[in-house]
Design a protein around this motif. Sequence first.
Motif, mmCIF file in Angstrom:
data_model
loop_
_atom_site.group_PDB
_atom_site.id
_atom_site.type_symbol
_atom_site.label_atom_id
_atom_site.label_comp_id
_atom_site.label_asym_id
_atom_site.label_seq_id
_atom_site.Cartn_x
_atom_site.Cartn_y
_atom_site.Cartn_z
ATOM 1 N N SER A 102 -7.254 -5.571 0.654
ATOM 2 C CA SER A 102 -5.878 -5.380 1.083
ATOM 3 C C SER A 102 -5.902 -4.417 2.266
ATOM 4 O O SER A 102 -6.619 -3.412 2.247
ATOM 5 N N VAL A 103 -5.143 -4.721 3.299
ATOM 6 C CA VAL A 103 -5.010 -3.841 4.456
ATOM 7 C C VAL A 103 -3.749 -3.024 4.269
ATOM 8 O O VAL A 103 -2.668 -3.580 4.017
ATOM 9 N N PHE A 104 -3.883 -1.699 4.360
ATOM 10 C CA PHE A 104 -2.710 -0.825 4.291
ATOM 11 C C PHE A 104 -2.446 -0.278 5.681
ATOM 12 O O PHE A 104 -3.273 0.429 6.248
ATOM 13 N N ASP A 105 -1.280 -0.604 6.219
ATOM 14 C CA ASP A 105 -0.887 -0.332 7.597
ATOM 15 C C ASP A 105 -1.768 -1.141 8.551
ATOM 16 O O ASP A 105 -2.974 -1.299 8.330
ATOM 17 N N TYR A 125 -6.222 0.858 6.998
ATOM 18 C CA TYR A 125 -7.105 1.054 5.852
ATOM 19 C C TYR A 125 -7.426 -0.289 5.186
ATOM 20 O O TYR A 125 -6.553 -1.154 5.031
ATOM 21 N N LEU A 126 -8.679 -0.444 4.797
ATOM 22 C CA LEU A 126 -9.117 -1.583 3.999
ATOM 23 C C LEU A 126 -9.364 -1.097 2.575
ATOM 24 O O LEU A 126 -10.098 -0.124 2.371
ATOM 25 N N LEU A 127 -8.789 -1.787 1.602
ATOM 26 C CA LEU A 127 -8.930 -1.413 0.195
ATOM 27 C C LEU A 127 -9.579 -2.574 -0.545
ATOM 28 O O LEU A 127 -9.045 -3.695 -0.540
ATOM 29 N N ALA A 128 -10.741 -2.315 -1.153
ATOM 30 C CA ALA A 128 -11.420 -3.364 -1.917
ATOM 31 C C ALA A 128 -10.533 -3.778 -3.080
ATOM 32 O O ALA A 128 -10.121 -2.951 -3.899
ATOM 33 N N ASP A 129 -10.231 -5.069 -3.140
ATOM 34 C CA ASP A 129 -9.354 -5.569 -4.180
ATOM 35 C C ASP A 129 -10.181 -6.015 -5.380
ATOM 36 O O ASP A 129 -11.194 -6.699 -5.205
ATOM 37 N N PRO A 130 -9.800 -5.647 -6.601
ATOM 38 C CA PRO A 130 -10.566 -6.067 -7.787
ATOM 39 C C PRO A 130 -10.723 -7.576 -7.905
ATOM 40 O O PRO A 130 -11.695 -8.058 -8.492
ATOM 41 N N ASP A 131 -9.794 -8.341 -7.348
ATOM 42 C CA ASP A 131 -9.855 -9.806 -7.433
ATOM 43 C C ASP A 131 -10.575 -10.430 -6.246
ATOM 44 O O ASP A 131 -10.583 -11.651 -6.099
ATOM 45 N N ALA A 184 7.372 -2.091 -4.415
ATOM 46 C CA ALA A 184 8.287 -0.990 -4.701
ATOM 47 C C ALA A 184 7.551 0.106 -5.458
ATOM 48 O O ALA A 184 6.418 -0.081 -5.923
ATOM 49 N N ASP A 185 8.213 1.233 -5.591
ATOM 50 C CA ASP A 185 7.656 2.391 -6.283
ATOM 51 C C ASP A 185 7.115 1.986 -7.649
ATOM 52 O O ASP A 185 7.814 1.348 -8.445
ATOM 53 N N GLY A 186 5.840 2.343 -7.912
ATOM 54 C CA GLY A 186 5.212 2.030 -9.189
ATOM 55 C C GLY A 186 4.396 0.762 -9.209
ATOM 56 O O GLY A 186 3.613 0.549 -10.147
ATOM 57 N N ASP A 187 4.537 -0.088 -8.189
ATOM 58 C CA ASP A 187 3.721 -1.301 -8.130
ATOM 59 C C ASP A 187 2.259 -0.955 -7.882
ATOM 60 O O ASP A 187 1.928 0.152 -7.427
ATOM 61 N N GLU A 188 1.369 -1.901 -8.146
ATOM 62 C CA GLU A 188 -0.072 -1.700 -7.973
ATOM 63 C C GLU A 188 -0.559 -2.486 -6.764
ATOM 64 O O GLU A 188 -0.180 -3.636 -6.561
ATOM 65 N N VAL A 189 -1.395 -1.817 -5.952
ATOM 66 C CA VAL A 189 -2.039 -2.447 -4.805
ATOM 67 C C VAL A 189 -3.508 -2.039 -4.802
ATOM 68 O O VAL A 189 -3.828 -0.873 -4.566
ATOM 69 N N ALA A 190 -4.385 -2.958 -5.140
ATOM 70 C CA ALA A 190 -5.835 -2.729 -5.070
ATOM 71 C C ALA A 190 -6.265 -1.445 -5.787
ATOM 72 O O ALA A 190 -7.061 -0.660 -5.274
ATOM 73 N N GLY A 191 -5.737 -1.228 -6.965
ATOM 74 C CA GLY A 191 -6.108 -0.057 -7.755
ATOM 75 C C GLY A 191 -5.336 1.201 -7.417
ATOM 76 O O GLY A 191 -5.569 2.259 -8.031
ATOM 77 N N PHE A 192 -4.408 1.139 -6.477
ATOM 78 C CA PHE A 192 -3.541 2.262 -6.115
ATOM 79 C C PHE A 192 -2.128 1.985 -6.620
ATOM 80 O O PHE A 192 -1.716 0.825 -6.758
ATOM 81 N N ARG A 193 -1.379 3.058 -6.838
ATOM 82 C CA ARG A 193 0.028 2.933 -7.214
ATOM 83 C C ARG A 193 0.897 3.203 -6.002
ATOM 84 O O ARG A 193 0.671 4.149 -5.244
ATOM 85 N N VAL A 194 1.898 2.364 -5.791
ATOM 86 C CA VAL A 194 2.843 2.558 -4.696
ATOM 87 C C VAL A 194 3.736 3.755 -5.007
ATOM 88 O O VAL A 194 4.269 3.874 -6.113
ATOM 89 N N VAL A 195 3.883 4.645 -4.025
ATOM 90 C CA VAL A 195 4.741 5.826 -4.150
ATOM 91 C C VAL A 195 5.754 5.783 -3.008
ATOM 92 O O VAL A 195 5.370 5.736 -1.832
ATOM 93 N N ALA A 196 7.036 5.794 -3.334
ATOM 94 C CA ALA A 196 8.077 5.781 -2.309
ATOM 95 C C ALA A 196 8.163 7.147 -1.639
ATOM 96 O O ALA A 196 8.310 8.170 -2.316
ATOM 97 N N LEU A 197 8.070 7.165 -0.305
ATOM 98 C CA LEU A 197 8.109 8.409 0.468
ATOM 99 C C LEU A 197 9.040 8.250 1.673
ATOM 100 O O LEU A 197 8.667 8.530 2.820
ATOM 101 N N PRO A 198 10.277 7.817 1.461
ATOM 102 C CA PRO A 198 11.163 7.535 2.600
ATOM 103 C C PRO A 198 11.608 8.809 3.310
ATOM 104 O O PRO A 198 11.479 9.913 2.790
#
Length: 261
Positions: A58-61, A48-54, A158-172
């Motif tokens: 960001s590439v996810f996976d 996935y490509l995520l448009a970064d506000p800056d 980590a859980d709660g961090d921000e990545v390109a307008g998304f929130r990181v969610v831990a799903l182990p």
Amino acid sequence: MPAASPVRPRRPRDPRRLLDALACGAPEQAADGVWVLRGGPLRTMNAYLLADPDGGVSVFDAGERGMAAAILRAAAPHGGVRRVVLGHGDTDHRGAAPALAAAGAPVLCHPDARPHAEGTGGRDYWRPELLPGAVRRFHGVMHHVWDGGPVTISGTVADGDEVAGFRVVALPGHAPGLIGLWRERDRVALVSDAFYMTDMWGRPQDPGLPLRAYNHDTEQARASLRRLAELDPAVVWPGHLGPLTGDVRGVLERAAAAPVA
């Protein structure tokens, strides 16, 4: 008699572009500011490509290793790859990451995924003896096709961090340190391998938990899938095929409760 049109010499095809096209499809819009690239012969490997506000993306996976050139090319019109965030460290999700790192993109993951991204790519906790023989032999070959090898991790999320307008969610559960990304405003979730929409041959299937052979902790994976369902997403994009739409919460709750082979 009309003059004959001039014959223009054929431009030779670039074999690298042909190989890239076989390895990965063109980017598809998945949501606002989100594009999915589907890789592999069956187009079942998602990056996935995520448009970064800056600026940049960001590439996810990172999908499989053959997708690297297509990822870089798709990111170029948006300002290039700013960083790579791995959903987890398995071979088919870190695959293109070493090549992206070599192109200048720092690679990040959850702290618990770091040893696997930098190490065996998940092979230290898989139990391939639980797979049917034909699948075990098939995957024994394909993991070498998918995997780009260990990648140096430049930082962690980590859980709660921000990545390109998304929130990181831990799903182990499926893997140590598996994370998803969640965007509240349009209820979009990108969840790596929190669930599968393909069987072990890459064929479409109803959403379900990964097989025990590939899970670090199946019961923890159930709890993570329930956590994802509680977010009540409108659309979920997994690590393979997808998306999941419609009665998303109900489907995820049923998948979390179902037996796992």
